[in-house]
Design an enzyme around this catalytic site. Structure first.
Site, PDB file in Angstrom:
ATOM      1  N   ASP A  41       0.874   2.551   3.729  1.00  0.00           N
ATOM      2  CA  ASP A  41       0.052   3.668   3.245  1.00  0.00           C
ATOM      3  C   ASP A  41       0.944   4.901   3.063  1.00  0.00           C
ATOM      4  O   ASP A  41       0.564   6.022   3.395  1.00  0.00           O
ATOM      5  CB  ASP A  41      -1.120   3.965   4.194  1.00  0.00           C
ATOM      6  CG  ASP A  41      -2.170   4.848   3.532  1.00  0.00           C
ATOM      7  OD1 ASP A  41      -2.075   5.098   2.320  1.00  0.00           O
ATOM      8  OD2 ASP A  41      -3.101   5.291   4.237  1.00  0.00           O
ATOM      9  N   HIS A  81      -5.449  -0.560   5.641  1.00  0.00           N
ATOM     10  CA  HIS A  81      -5.108   0.176   6.875  1.00  0.00           C
ATOM     11  C   HIS A  81      -6.163   0.096   7.986  1.00  0.00           C
ATOM     12  O   HIS A  81      -6.723   1.092   8.409  1.00  0.00           O
ATOM     13  CB  HIS A  81      -4.776   1.641   6.580  1.00  0.00           C
ATOM     14  CG  HIS A  81      -5.618   2.310   5.531  1.00  0.00           C
ATOM     15  ND1 HIS A  81      -6.990   2.266   5.520  1.00  0.00           N
ATOM     16  CD2 HIS A  81      -5.265   3.029   4.434  1.00  0.00           C
ATOM     17  CE1 HIS A  81      -7.440   2.946   4.478  1.00  0.00           C
ATOM     18  NE2 HIS A  81      -6.415   3.402   3.799  1.00  0.00           N
ATOM     19  N   HIS A 101       0.850  -1.211   0.000  1.00  0.00           N
ATOM     20  CA  HIS A 101       0.000   0.000   0.000  1.00  0.00           C
ATOM     21  C   HIS A 101       0.879   1.254   0.000  1.00  0.00           C
ATOM     22  O   HIS A 101       1.282   1.748   1.053  1.00  0.00           O
ATOM     23  CB  HIS A 101      -0.918  -0.008   1.237  1.00  0.00           C
ATOM     24  CG  HIS A 101      -1.975   1.036   1.199  1.00  0.00           C
ATOM     25  ND1 HIS A 101      -3.241   0.842   1.718  1.00  0.00           N
ATOM     26  CD2 HIS A 101      -1.978   2.305   0.717  1.00  0.00           C
ATOM     27  CE1 HIS A 101      -3.955   1.932   1.554  1.00  0.00           C
ATOM     28  NE2 HIS A 101      -3.202   2.856   0.955  1.00  0.00           N
ATOM     29  N   HIS A 135       3.234  14.198   1.351  1.00  0.00           N
ATOM     30  CA  HIS A 135       2.756  15.537   0.959  1.00  0.00           C
ATOM     31  C   HIS A 135       3.888  16.498   1.304  1.00  0.00           C
ATOM     32  O   HIS A 135       4.708  16.181   2.167  1.00  0.00           O
ATOM     33  CB  HIS A 135       1.511  15.932   1.774  1.00  0.00           C
ATOM     34  CG  HIS A 135       0.315  15.060   1.529  1.00  0.00           C
ATOM     35  ND1 HIS A 135      -0.459  15.154   0.408  1.00  0.00           N
ATOM     36  CD2 HIS A 135      -0.229  14.064   2.280  1.00  0.00           C
ATOM     37  CE1 HIS A 135      -1.445  14.264   0.462  1.00  0.00           C
ATOM     38  NE2 HIS A 135      -1.314  13.579   1.591  1.00  0.00           N
ATOM     39  N   ASN A 151      -4.839   6.886  -6.789  1.00  0.00           N
ATOM     40  CA  ASN A 151      -5.286   8.291  -6.682  1.00  0.00           C
ATOM     41  C   ASN A 151      -4.236   9.302  -7.156  1.00  0.00           C
ATOM     42  O   ASN A 151      -3.857  10.218  -6.448  1.00  0.00           O
ATOM     43  CB  ASN A 151      -5.742   8.611  -5.250  1.00  0.00           C
ATOM     44  CG  ASN A 151      -4.663   8.403  -4.213  1.00  0.00           C
ATOM     45  OD1 ASN A 151      -3.700   7.676  -4.445  1.00  0.00           O
ATOM     46  ND2 ASN A 151      -4.802   9.034  -3.064  1.00  0.00           N
TER      47      ASN A 151
HETATM   48  O1  DOR Z   1      -4.046   9.434   4.747  1.00  0.00           O
HETATM   49  C1  DOR Z   1      -4.279   9.092   3.608  1.00  0.00           C
HETATM   50  N1  DOR Z   1      -3.561   9.573   2.579  1.00  0.00           N
HETATM   51  N2  DOR Z   1      -5.296   8.258   3.368  1.00  0.00           N
HETATM   52  C2  DOR Z   1      -5.724   8.009   2.128  1.00  0.00           C
HETATM   53  O2  DOR Z   1      -6.718   7.343   1.986  1.00  0.00           O
HETATM   54  C3  DOR Z   1      -5.044   8.586   0.963  1.00  0.00           C
HETATM   55  C4  DOR Z   1      -3.683   9.007   1.286  1.00  0.00           C
HETATM   56  C5  DOR Z   1      -3.117   9.954   0.261  1.00  0.00           C
HETATM   57  O3  DOR Z   1      -3.160   9.621  -0.915  1.00  0.00           O
HETATM   58  O4  DOR Z   1      -2.582  10.988   0.638  1.00  0.00           O
HETATM   59 ZN    ZN Z   2      -3.685   4.802   0.918  1.00  0.00          ZN
END
Ligand code: DOR
Ligand code: ZN
Length: 480
Positions: free
Chosen positions: A358, A285, A92, A362, A126
């Site tokens: 996960d 998660h 993930h 950012h 995404n």
């Molecule tokens: O915290 C998260 N960040 N959860 C998600 O479902 C997507 C992910 C992201 O792509 O930043």
């Molecule tokens: Zn994710």
């Protein structure tokens, strides 16, 4: 004239020096030159469900021999006191390419993965464009292959990238059915890179919430084609209700507006659909006690349900908001101690199948939003997962302020959770460290104690939720 010579000499020495530094730096994660054999001697080999003290001979990228004594080799690494694991699988990750390269790229994040002992990743849909069409999937495969080629040229280790196909609308489902029913070579080639289908039951980063009316068809399609279906489980109505009641603006409110009940409701709904259609359903998660209970019960009932938990939910709680602010903001959010304990209990009794990160980088600028609840959700993790888990396996709880007793975890558990189970669940076709198979080996030094610092990690984002944590166990080298 003399001055010119001195200048040229200076340049030569300088370039020699720089080349040495580059060589030293890259050797950690470099592939071996072809046809020379390397003996990995004296390490503890953790693979195939057992721990053994055997030597491993690697030649031309292949495991040539595993035995107590191997006499013929070109080069030897004395690895006494070290541990060998199969290259880990992180099922993930969000590598952000294409479309979000200001946050991260395949090149930066795969370097981060390798430095963390992760050699295979399953990447989420995404991105921009999202991986919901065949052309978007083909584009990601092309980018990953180009990166692999570049890395091979300079003999640098690369990551094996697989991709989740996302579905938010009927057209995406129709496209996927076509791809799975086609016998064209190109369709076969792309299918081989699909790890599974990913759906979001509520909005998260990238706004990929699936249309409710589609759910039955997606569960049925995945069952029919033996595709593992992964869902981000949060219930939109429960989240909306909690958000409507909330008046607070501080970061801790993030855990209140996406409550534990929301995850439980969504998992219950998804398990019912998996049961109805006979789908292999995988909970992404997992973060709550109620969620672990539901998965445990479903497994006992004989349903094909699996799940993963993320390091941030295993090592952090809502108490960490005060220290970390938005660097602890993710979806699903941090929970209280009781939930974290339940996740570790799920690991102990094998309800939890995988640990995956996960990994969701950012930029710091985005995270530093003046309104914390508006900062993007997601934290990086692919490079810190293994050292955090190794610390626990070595009896050291790495959290900087908590004094709690360390959960039980062995090296074999780490291999089961971060290699064997994701390999099976997502049909990745990876092999243990095994004679005749491609070498994909992580060398660990369990005796090294070090401090996690965002500036030293390889992710483009340059920060971590585990800043300053003292951990035990370091990746020495990856051999692929
Ligand atoms: O915290 C998260 N960040 N959860 C998600 O479902 C997507 C992910 C992201 O792509 O930043
Ligand atoms: Zn994710």
């Amino acid at each position: 004239m003399e001055g010119e010579n001195i200048f040229i000499l200076f340049l030569e020495v300088y370039f020699l020096f720089v080349s040495c530094i580059l060589l030293l730096g890259s050797s950690l994660y470099a592939t071996l030159p072809p046809m020379s054999s390397l003996l990995l001697h004296g390490a503890l080999l953790v693979s195939g469900g057992v721990e053994s003290r055997e030597d491993v001979l690697v030649e031309d990228g292949i495991v040539k021999e595993i035995a107590k004594y191997i006499e013929e080799y070109d080069e030897e690494m004395d690895l006494t006191g070290k541990v060998l694991l199969p290259g880990l699988i992180d099922c993930h990750v969000h590598f952000r390419e294409p479309g979000l390269e200001h946050k991260a790229t395949m090149a930066t994040e795969s370097a981060s993965a390798i430095a963390g002992g992760v050699t295979t990743v399953c990447e989420m849909p995404n991105t921009i464009p999202p991986t919901v069409t065949v052309s978007a999937l083909a584009d990601k495969v092309r980018r990953a292959d180009a990166l692999e080629e570049t890395r091979n040229k300079i003999q640098e280790t690369n990551v094996d990238m697989r991709f989740f196909f996302g579905i938010t609308q009927n057209i995406h489902l129709a496209t996927l059915i076509e791809l799975f029913e086609s016998s064209a070579d190109e369709s076969r080639r792309l299918r081989a890179r699909i790890a599974g289908v990913k759906i979001y039951l509520d909005h998260s980063t990238g706004d990929q919430k699936i249309e409710d009316a589609l759910l039955d068809d997606v569960f049925a399609m995945c069952a029919k084609h033996h595709i593992t279906l992964v869902a981000h489980c949060e219930d939109p109505e429960e989240n909306a209700k909690a958000a409507a009641q909330n008046t607070r603006t501080n970061i801790a409110a993030h855990s209140l507006i996406r409550p534990a009940t929301s995850e439980v409701i969504a998992i219950e709904k998804a398990i019912a659909l998996a049961k109805k259609h006979g789908t292999h359903f995988h909970v992404a998660h997992l973060s709550t006690e109620g969620g672990v209970d539901l998965v445990r019960k479903a497994k006992a009932e004989g349903l094909h349900i699996t799940c993963e938990v993320a390091p941030h939910h295993l090592f952090l709680t809502t108490d960490d908001y005060e220290r970390l602010g938005t660097l602890a903001k993710m979806n699903p959010p941090l929970r209280s101690h009781k939930h974290r304990l339940a996740l570790w209990a799920g690991i102990a009794d094998k309800t939890v199948d995988c640990i995956s990160t996960d990994h969701a980088p950012h930029t710091l600028e985005e995270k530093n939003n003046a309104e914390p609840l508006k900062a993007p959700s997601g934290v990086p993790g692919v490079e810190t997962m293994l050292p955090l888990l190794l610390s626990v396996a070595l009896g050291h709880w790495p959290h900087p302020t908590e004094k709690i007793s360390c959960p039980t975890l062995t090296f074999r558990d780490i291999v089961r959770l971060c290699f064997e189970n994701p390999n099976r669940i997502f049909h990745l076709g990876k092999h243990d460290i095994e004679k005749g198979q491609r070498a994909d080996i992580v060398i660990i030094d369990p005796n090294v104690e070090w401090t996690i610092e965002g500036k030293n990690l390889h992710s483009k984002c340059g920060w971590t939720s585990f800043e300053g944590w003292k951990v035990k166990g370091k990746v020495v080298r990856v051999i692929r």
